[in-house]
Design an enzyme around this catalytic site. Structure first.
Site, PDB file in Angstrom:
ATOM      1  N   SER A 264       0.870  -1.178   0.000  1.00 55.09           N
ATOM      2  CA  SER A 264       0.000   0.000   0.000  1.00 55.09           C
ATOM      3  C   SER A 264       0.900   1.219   0.000  1.00 55.09           C
ATOM      4  O   SER A 264       1.668   1.437   0.954  1.00 55.09           O
ATOM      5  CB  SER A 264      -0.895   0.016   1.241  1.00 55.09           C
ATOM      6  OG  SER A 264      -1.359   1.336   1.448  1.00 55.09           O
TER       7      SER A 264
ATOM      8  N   HIS B 277      -0.998  -1.213  -4.348  1.00 55.03           N
ATOM      9  CA  HIS B 277      -2.317  -0.980  -3.751  1.00 55.03           C
ATOM     10  C   HIS B 277      -2.438   0.514  -3.443  1.00 55.03           C
ATOM     11  O   HIS B 277      -1.627   1.072  -2.697  1.00 55.03           O
ATOM     12  CB  HIS B 277      -2.404  -1.836  -2.483  1.00 55.03           C
ATOM     13  CG  HIS B 277      -3.704  -1.779  -1.748  1.00 55.03           C
ATOM     14  ND1 HIS B 277      -4.774  -2.590  -2.055  1.00 55.03           N
ATOM     15  CD2 HIS B 277      -4.104  -1.044  -0.690  1.00 55.03           C
ATOM     16  CE1 HIS B 277      -5.775  -2.347  -1.211  1.00 55.03           C
ATOM     17  NE2 HIS B 277      -5.395  -1.406  -0.370  1.00 55.03           N
TER      18      HIS B 277
ATOM     19  N   ASP C 289      -4.664   3.363  -1.748  1.00 58.16           N
ATOM     20  CA  ASP C 289      -5.725   3.598  -0.767  1.00 58.16           C
ATOM     21  C   ASP C 289      -6.315   4.985  -0.963  1.00 58.16           C
ATOM     22  O   ASP C 289      -5.685   5.997  -0.649  1.00 58.16           O
ATOM     23  CB  ASP C 289      -5.163   3.453   0.653  1.00 58.16           C
ATOM     24  CG  ASP C 289      -5.011   1.991   1.036  1.00 58.16           C
ATOM     25  OD1 ASP C 289      -5.973   1.232   0.827  1.00 58.16           O
ATOM     26  OD2 ASP C 289      -3.942   1.618   1.540  1.00 58.16           O
TER      27      ASP C 289
ATOM     28  N   MET D 147      -9.046   7.719  -0.020  1.00 57.56           N
ATOM     29  CA  MET D 147      -9.888   8.088   1.133  1.00 57.56           C
ATOM     30  C   MET D 147     -10.491   9.470   0.909  1.00 57.56           C
ATOM     31  O   MET D 147      -9.830  10.361   0.365  1.00 57.56           O
ATOM     32  CB  MET D 147      -9.052   8.090   2.415  1.00 57.56           C
ATOM     33  CG  MET D 147      -8.374   6.753   2.689  1.00 57.56           C
ATOM     34  SD  MET D 147      -7.573   6.714   4.294  1.00 57.56           S
ATOM     35  CE  MET D 147      -6.703   5.130   4.185  1.00 57.56           C
TER      36      MET D 147
ATOM     37  N   HIS E  74      -8.226   0.852  -3.995  1.00 58.31           N
ATOM     38  CA  HIS E  74      -9.140   0.532  -2.883  1.00 58.31           C
ATOM     39  C   HIS E  74      -9.853   1.819  -2.497  1.00 58.31           C
ATOM     40  O   HIS E  74      -9.242   2.707  -1.900  1.00 58.31           O
ATOM     41  CB  HIS E  74      -8.308  -0.053  -1.721  1.00 58.31           C
ATOM     42  CG  HIS E  74      -9.089  -0.289  -0.471  1.00 58.31           C
ATOM     43  ND1 HIS E  74      -8.480  -0.500   0.751  1.00 58.31           N
ATOM     44  CD2 HIS E  74     -10.429  -0.357  -0.238  1.00 58.31           C
ATOM     45  CE1 HIS E  74      -9.405  -0.678   1.675  1.00 58.31           C
ATOM     46  NE2 HIS E  74     -10.593  -0.587   1.106  1.00 58.31           N
TER      47      HIS E  74
ATOM     48  N   MET F 290     -12.103   3.932  -0.354  1.00 58.59           N
ATOM     49  CA  MET F 290     -12.750   4.126   0.943  1.00 58.59           C
ATOM     50  C   MET F 290     -13.472   5.466   0.866  1.00 58.59           C
ATOM     51  O   MET F 290     -13.061   6.460   1.469  1.00 58.59           O
ATOM     52  CB  MET F 290     -11.700   4.076   2.056  1.00 58.59           C
ATOM     53  CG  MET F 290     -11.195   2.652   2.295  1.00 58.59           C
ATOM     54  SD  MET F 290      -9.570   2.613   3.071  1.00 58.59           S
ATOM     55  CE  MET F 290      -8.549   2.861   1.635  1.00 58.59           C
TER      56      MET F 290
ATOM     57  N   MET G   6     -11.097  -6.254   5.672  1.00 58.75           N
ATOM     58  CA  MET G   6     -10.281  -5.274   6.394  1.00 58.75           C
ATOM     59  C   MET G   6      -9.935  -5.820   7.775  1.00 58.75           C
ATOM     60  O   MET G   6     -10.803  -6.293   8.509  1.00 58.75           O
ATOM     61  CB  MET G   6     -11.032  -3.955   6.563  1.00 58.75           C
ATOM     62  CG  MET G   6     -11.235  -3.153   5.285  1.00 58.75           C
ATOM     63  SD  MET G   6      -9.726  -2.749   4.391  1.00 58.75           S
ATOM     64  CE  MET G   6      -8.796  -1.878   5.647  1.00 58.75           C
TER      65      MET G   6
ATOM     66  N   ASP H 243      -6.092  -6.568   4.515  1.00 54.05           N
ATOM     67  CA  ASP H 243      -5.498  -5.229   4.493  1.00 54.05           C
ATOM     68  C   ASP H 243      -5.605  -4.615   5.883  1.00 54.05           C
ATOM     69  O   ASP H 243      -6.709  -4.418   6.399  1.00 54.05           O
ATOM     70  CB  ASP H 243      -6.288  -4.401   3.463  1.00 54.05           C
ATOM     71  CG  ASP H 243      -5.744  -3.000   3.239  1.00 54.05           C
ATOM     72  OD1 ASP H 243      -4.718  -2.651   3.841  1.00 54.05           O
ATOM     73  OD2 ASP H 243      -6.366  -2.268   2.448  1.00 54.05           O
TER      74      ASP H 243
HETATM   75  C1  DX5 Z   1      -6.642   1.199   5.703  1.00 46.60           C
HETATM   76  C2  DX5 Z   1      -5.841   1.035   4.419  1.00 46.60           C
HETATM   77  C3  DX5 Z   1      -4.685   0.081   4.532  1.00 46.60           C
HETATM   78  C4  DX5 Z   1      -3.654   0.484   5.505  1.00 46.60           C
HETATM   79  C5  DX5 Z   1      -2.500  -0.474   5.559  1.00 46.60           C
HETATM   80  O1  DX5 Z   1      -6.400   2.317   6.422  1.00 46.60           O
HETATM   81  O2  DX5 Z   1      -6.728   0.505   3.469  1.00 46.60           O
HETATM   82  O3  DX5 Z   1      -4.114  -0.217   3.255  1.00 46.60           O
HETATM   83  O4  DX5 Z   1      -3.231   1.765   5.321  1.00 46.60           O
HETATM   84  O5  DX5 Z   1      -1.517   0.042   6.417  1.00 46.60           O
HETATM   85  P1  DX5 Z   1      -0.657  -0.905   7.369  1.00 46.60           P
HETATM   86  O6  DX5 Z   1      -0.156  -2.045   6.560  1.00 46.60           O
HETATM   87  O7  DX5 Z   1       0.399   0.000   7.887  1.00 46.60           O
HETATM   88  O8  DX5 Z   1      -1.615  -1.360   8.445  1.00 46.60           O
HETATM   89 ZN    ZN Z   2      -6.307  -0.641   1.388  1.00 46.73          ZN
END
Ligand code: DX5
Ligand code: ZN
Length: 232
Positions: free
Chosen positions: A19, A44, A46, A48, A78, A80, A149, A184
């Site tokens: 990620s 990956h 992320d 948000m 991904h 969110m 998750m 994840d």
């Molecule tokens: C949720 C994200 C994850 C997260 C992973 O907050 O979708 O991808 O950042 O981070 P680590 O591996 O540091 O928990």
């Molecule tokens: Zn993620």
């Protein structure tokens, strides 16, 4: 061009998905190249929105820049966000290969999966730790990937929630050979073996890779193979 069938027809499992949330954003191209050179299978992203989760991260423009810089990389996005359907076309046009959205925000997940496929991406459905497994079960067959998750999403570096392994143990036997089970949140050398044993075959990690001094060692540890340098 990216390997479009990496999710449905992976060359080997498990796959390791850094990620990029914990990468140095000022050095993002080099950080991603270093991960892939270290043996990571895909990247990956992320995404948000500050509403579905309490953080803001990245959008289609960043995805487009990565696609240009890394034409061969598989980009797993991904979402969110509260209205993932609004972002299917922008991410497809930005070169994303795979698009996961959350069951918590979508009334008809299979219909949205179809839109994702029409846009040329594989489709994933994610479930947060407090959401009951039953919420996702009716929709599993319509997806290429299910993302369980293992932290409440929003930030890298949180503690792994081991109770979610009950979900992956229950989901794994229900999946076809062309469907992936992704985990994840909080994956590291201590927590990842239990994830693999519980059927997870796409392992996402941010801090365990980008916080490690040696990316190749971190990727190998997550995959559960000896460090490449240790092989004869
Ligand atoms: C949720 C994200 C994850 C997260 C992973 O907050 O979708 O991808 O950042 O981070 P680590 O591996 O540091 O928990
Ligand atoms: Zn993620």
């Amino acid at each position: 061009m990216a390997i479009r069938n990496l999710i449905t027809h992976p060359p080997a499992l498990p796959m390791v998905a850094p990620s990029i949330l914990s990468a140095d954003f000022a050095e993002l191209g080099d950080e991603c190249r270093a991960c892939l050179a270290a043996g990571a299978d895909l990247l990956h992203l992320d995404v948000m929105d500050g509403h579905f989760v309490p953080n803001l991260t990245m959008g289609p423009a960043l995805c487009r820049s990565l696609r240009r810089a890394l034409p061969e990389a598989f980009l797993d996005v991904h979402l969110m966000v509260e209205r993932p359907g609004d972002f299917i076309a922008p991410f497809a046009e930005a070169g994303a290969d795979h698009f996961t959205f959350h069951v918590e925000v979508e009334a008809d997940p299979p219909a949205l999966a179809e839109v994702v496929r029409q846009a040329g991406m594989t489709a994933g459905l994610a479930i947060n730790p407090p959401t009951p497994l039953e919420t996702i079960l009716p929709f599993v067959e319509a997806f290429d990937l299910i993302l369980v998750m293992s932290v409440n999403p929003g930030f890298a570096g949180q503690k792994f929630m081991g109770e979610v392994l009950d979900k992956t143990r229950a989901l794994h036997p229900k999946l076809r050979a062309d469907q992936r089970l992704q985990m994840d949140g909080g994956l590291n050398a201590q927590t990842v073996a239990a994830c693999r044993e519980a059927g997870c075959d796409v392992l996402v990690a941010a801090s365990a890779i980008f916080g490690a001094p040696d990316y190749a060692h971190a990727v190998a540890e997550l995959r559960g193979v000896p460090h490449p340098a240790a092989r004869s």
